[in-house]
Design a protein around this motif. Structure first.
Motif, mmCIF file in Angstrom:
data_model
loop_
_atom_site.group_PDB
_atom_site.id
_atom_site.type_symbol
_atom_site.label_atom_id
_atom_site.label_comp_id
_atom_site.label_asym_id
_atom_site.label_seq_id
_atom_site.Cartn_x
_atom_site.Cartn_y
_atom_site.Cartn_z
ATOM 1 N N PRO A 115 0.827 -1.223 0.000
ATOM 2 C CA PRO A 115 0.000 0.000 0.000
ATOM 3 C C PRO A 115 0.848 1.255 0.000
ATOM 4 O O PRO A 115 2.020 1.236 0.389
ATOM 5 N N ASP A 116 0.255 2.358 -0.445
ATOM 6 C CA ASP A 116 0.905 3.664 -0.372
ATOM 7 C C ASP A 116 0.048 4.595 0.489
ATOM 8 O O ASP A 116 -0.929 4.164 1.106
ATOM 9 N N GLU A 117 0.403 5.865 0.530
ATOM 10 C CA GLU A 117 -0.340 6.821 1.353
ATOM 11 C C GLU A 117 -1.808 6.884 0.955
ATOM 12 O O GLU A 117 -2.697 6.978 1.814
ATOM 13 N N ARG A 118 -2.070 6.826 -0.349
ATOM 14 C CA ARG A 118 -3.456 6.915 -0.814
ATOM 15 C C ARG A 118 -4.258 5.697 -0.345
ATOM 16 O O ARG A 118 -5.436 5.817 -0.020
ATOM 17 N N THR A 119 -3.610 4.551 -0.313
ATOM 18 C CA THR A 119 -4.289 3.341 0.166
ATOM 19 C C THR A 119 -4.811 3.552 1.583
ATOM 20 O O THR A 119 -5.969 3.261 1.885
ATOM 21 N N PHE A 120 -3.940 4.057 2.445
ATOM 22 C CA PHE A 120 -4.336 4.267 3.842
ATOM 23 C C PHE A 120 -5.419 5.334 3.959
ATOM 24 O O PHE A 120 -6.328 5.206 4.786
ATOM 25 N N ASN A 121 -5.336 6.357 3.134
ATOM 26 C CA ASN A 121 -6.385 7.388 3.156
ATOM 27 C C ASN A 121 -7.729 6.810 2.739
ATOM 28 O O ASN A 121 -8.777 7.181 3.283
ATOM 29 N N ILE A 122 -7.712 5.907 1.758
ATOM 30 C CA ILE A 122 -8.951 5.259 1.314
ATOM 31 C C ILE A 122 -9.519 4.392 2.430
ATOM 32 O O ILE A 122 -10.731 4.385 2.688
ATOM 33 N N LEU A 123 -8.657 3.635 3.109
ATOM 34 C CA LEU A 123 -9.103 2.787 4.217
ATOM 35 C C LEU A 123 -9.708 3.639 5.332
ATOM 36 O O LEU A 123 -10.774 3.311 5.868
ATOM 37 N N ILE A 124 -9.034 4.734 5.668
ATOM 38 C CA ILE A 124 -9.541 5.634 6.717
ATOM 39 C C ILE A 124 -10.901 6.194 6.334
ATOM 40 O O ILE A 124 -11.837 6.207 7.146
ATOM 41 N N ARG A 125 -11.022 6.638 5.089
ATOM 42 C CA ARG A 125 -12.290 7.194 4.610
ATOM 43 C C ARG A 125 -13.400 6.142 4.657
ATOM 44 O O ARG A 125 -14.529 6.432 5.068
ATOM 45 N N SER A 126 -13.081 4.932 4.244
ATOM 46 C CA SER A 126 -14.081 3.858 4.199
ATOM 47 C C SER A 126 -14.550 3.473 5.591
ATOM 48 O O SER A 126 -15.755 3.321 5.837
ATOM 49 N N TYR A 127 -13.612 3.305 6.511
ATOM 50 C CA TYR A 127 -13.985 2.972 7.887
ATOM 51 C C TYR A 127 -14.765 4.117 8.536
ATOM 52 O O TYR A 127 -15.742 3.889 9.257
ATOM 53 N N GLY A 128 -14.339 5.340 8.278
ATOM 54 C CA GLY A 128 -15.038 6.485 8.847
ATOM 55 C C GLY A 128 -16.454 6.602 8.323
ATOM 56 O O GLY A 128 -17.386 6.889 9.074
ATOM 57 N N VAL A 139 -5.744 2.055 11.577
ATOM 58 C CA VAL A 139 -4.999 2.383 10.352
ATOM 59 C C VAL A 139 -3.999 3.494 10.641
ATOM 60 O O VAL A 139 -2.838 3.437 10.209
ATOM 61 N N LEU A 140 -4.418 4.499 11.394
ATOM 62 C CA LEU A 140 -3.516 5.592 11.750
ATOM 63 C C LEU A 140 -2.340 5.093 12.591
ATOM 64 O O LEU A 140 -1.192 5.509 12.390
ATOM 65 N N ASN A 141 -2.630 4.169 13.506
ATOM 66 C CA ASN A 141 -1.564 3.599 14.334
ATOM 67 C C ASN A 141 -0.597 2.771 13.490
ATOM 68 O O ASN A 141 0.619 2.799 13.721
ATOM 69 N N MET A 143 0.056 3.274 10.338
ATOM 70 C CA MET A 143 0.860 4.245 9.597
ATOM 71 C C MET A 143 2.001 4.773 10.472
ATOM 72 O O MET A 143 3.146 4.915 10.019
ATOM 73 N N LYS A 144 1.677 5.061 11.723
ATOM 74 C CA LYS A 144 2.674 5.600 12.647
ATOM 75 C C LYS A 144 3.801 4.600 12.867
ATOM 76 O O LYS A 144 4.991 4.971 12.871
ATOM 77 N N LYS A 145 3.444 3.325 13.041
ATOM 78 C CA LYS A 145 4.454 2.289 13.254
ATOM 79 C C LYS A 145 5.342 2.104 12.030
ATOM 80 O O LYS A 145 6.512 1.736 12.153
ATOM 81 N N ARG A 146 4.758 2.349 10.864
ATOM 82 C CA ARG A 146 5.524 2.211 9.625
ATOM 83 C C ARG A 146 6.226 3.503 9.234
ATOM 84 O O ARG A 146 6.791 3.605 8.158
ATOM 85 N N PHE A 147 6.168 4.497 10.116
ATOM 86 C CA PHE A 147 6.785 5.807 9.884
ATOM 87 C C PHE A 147 6.228 6.492 8.624
ATOM 88 O O PHE A 147 6.939 7.156 7.884
ATOM 89 N N ILE A 148 4.920 6.278 8.416
ATOM 90 C CA ILE A 148 4.228 6.937 7.313
ATOM 91 C C ILE A 148 3.444 8.116 7.894
ATOM 92 O O ILE A 148 2.493 7.925 8.647
ATOM 93 N N VAL A 153 -4.346 15.425 3.099
ATOM 94 C CA VAL A 153 -5.522 14.645 2.681
ATOM 95 C C VAL A 153 -6.009 13.758 3.822
ATOM 96 O O VAL A 153 -7.215 13.623 4.053
ATOM 97 N N THR A 154 -5.062 13.148 4.544
ATOM 98 C CA THR A 154 -5.422 12.288 5.671
ATOM 99 C C THR A 154 -6.195 13.082 6.724
ATOM 100 O O THR A 154 -7.270 12.670 7.177
ATOM 101 N N PHE A 155 -5.643 14.218 7.112
ATOM 102 C CA PHE A 155 -6.306 15.049 8.124
ATOM 103 C C PHE A 155 -7.653 15.559 7.619
ATOM 104 O O PHE A 155 -8.639 15.566 8.366
ATOM 105 N N ASN A 156 -7.708 15.989 6.368
ATOM 106 C CA ASN A 156 -8.973 16.476 5.816
ATOM 107 C C ASN A 156 -10.044 15.398 5.847
ATOM 108 O O ASN A 156 -11.212 15.659 6.141
#
Length: 300
Positions: A115-128, A139-141, A143-148, A153-156
């Motif tokens: 996955p890339d940054e957009r992948t995680f943003n999509i997952l966050i949006r879908s779960y939200g 998902v945010l945690n 990302m943090k563990k993976r130093f991403i 866009v994520t915050f928005n």
């Protein structure tokens, strides 16, 4: 084009045709284009496959979308990539099919596609969107563990999610965190904040956002003005709504159908029928002119 000597369509030509068909939801024409490509010996590349998969996914046509993925896997030159992954999880996540989204996320992981940054943003949006906030946090945690690092866009995305849910406290905390981490809010951020405050009846907070924006270098756009005009129109503050409409002119932002519809609704709600009719008339005229107006009945 095909009738011109030495001017034959190539893979880029057909890629453009397929993109146009998908944009206008003419999926019925795609099989014809693919058949012609096959007849001419022109093979689909990864861009064409991903374009079709993304289009079918957004149209919730999952069967042909998965069929195209199978074709990609069986091919030698057009293997799935992170763009394919993102299209799949967006398609299922957007319509609330969370289990299928998660299954396909795992499937792509097994294919070796990361996955890339957009992948995680999509997952966050879908779960939200599905109100699955714990999974969103996970998902945010991750990302943090993976130093991403989260992006604007994520915050928005998260700010909009909590704003729509009416969780103003959480939304405000994320907005502050965004700024503390050096992220610069944009008009998308401010639109989400204005919409949330407006629906919660916190007009004073809307005024605060307007002051922040005026004292920043954020380039304002039509969607932002639509949000803030709607906020004041909703509470019947027609004078402020009109001032903001004039500010649109100063900022070179063209009003659109949403702007006009919002103002008409606000005028009608206040019994200002003549003003609403003026807007309707001017809205028709604006289709053939870039002229910015205020209802004539308000200029007397």
């Amino acid at each position: 084009m095909k009738s011109v000597y030495d001017c034959k369509p190539d893979v880029l030509t057909y890629s453009s045709l397929i993109s146009c068909c998908i944009k206008h939801h003419r999926f019925d024409l795609i099989s014809q284009i693919l058949a012609e490509m096959s007849y001419l010996g022109i093979k689909c590349n990864a861009v064409i496959y991903n374009t079709m998969i993304d289009g079918y996914g957004k149209a919730e046509l999952f069967e042909p979308m998965e069929k195209l993925l199978s074709e990609m896997i069986e091919s030698v030159t057009c293997l799935p990539d992170v763009f394919t992954l993102n299209s799949f999880i967006w398609a299922y996540g957007n319509c609330g099919k969370i289990e299928r989204m998660e299954r396909w996320y795992e499937e792509f992981q097994l294919m070796g596609i990361r996955p890339d940054e957009r992948t995680f943003n999509i997952l966050i949006r879908s779960y939200g969107k599905a109100a699955m906030y714990e999974k969103m946090e996970s998902v945010l945690n991750f990302m943090k563990k993976r130093f991403i690092s989260p992006t604007v866009v994520t915050f928005n995305t998260i700010i909009e999610i909590f704003g729509r849910a009416g969780n103003i406290e959480k939304m405000d905390a994320l907005f502050l965190k965004m700024k503390h981490e050096g992220m610069k809010p944009n008009t998308v951020t401010y639109c989400s904040l204005v919409n949330a405050y407006s629906k919660a009846g916190k007009l004073s907070r809307v005024k605060s956002i307007l002051r922040q924006v005026e004292n920043s270098d954020v380039v304002l756009d039509t969607p932002f003005f639509n949000c803030i005009i709607s906020a004041y129109g909703r509470v019947g503050d027609v004078d402020k709504m009109n001032k903001l409409f004039l500010l649109m002119k100063e900022k070179n932002c063209e009003p659109d159908n949403v702007t006009f519809a919002t103002m008409i609704q606000a005028y009608n709600a206040q019994g200002m029928i003549e003003a609403a009719q003026d807007v309707e008339s001017e809205m028709s005229a604006a289709k053939d002119s870039s002229r910015i107006f205020l209802p004539a009945s308000l200029l007397i």
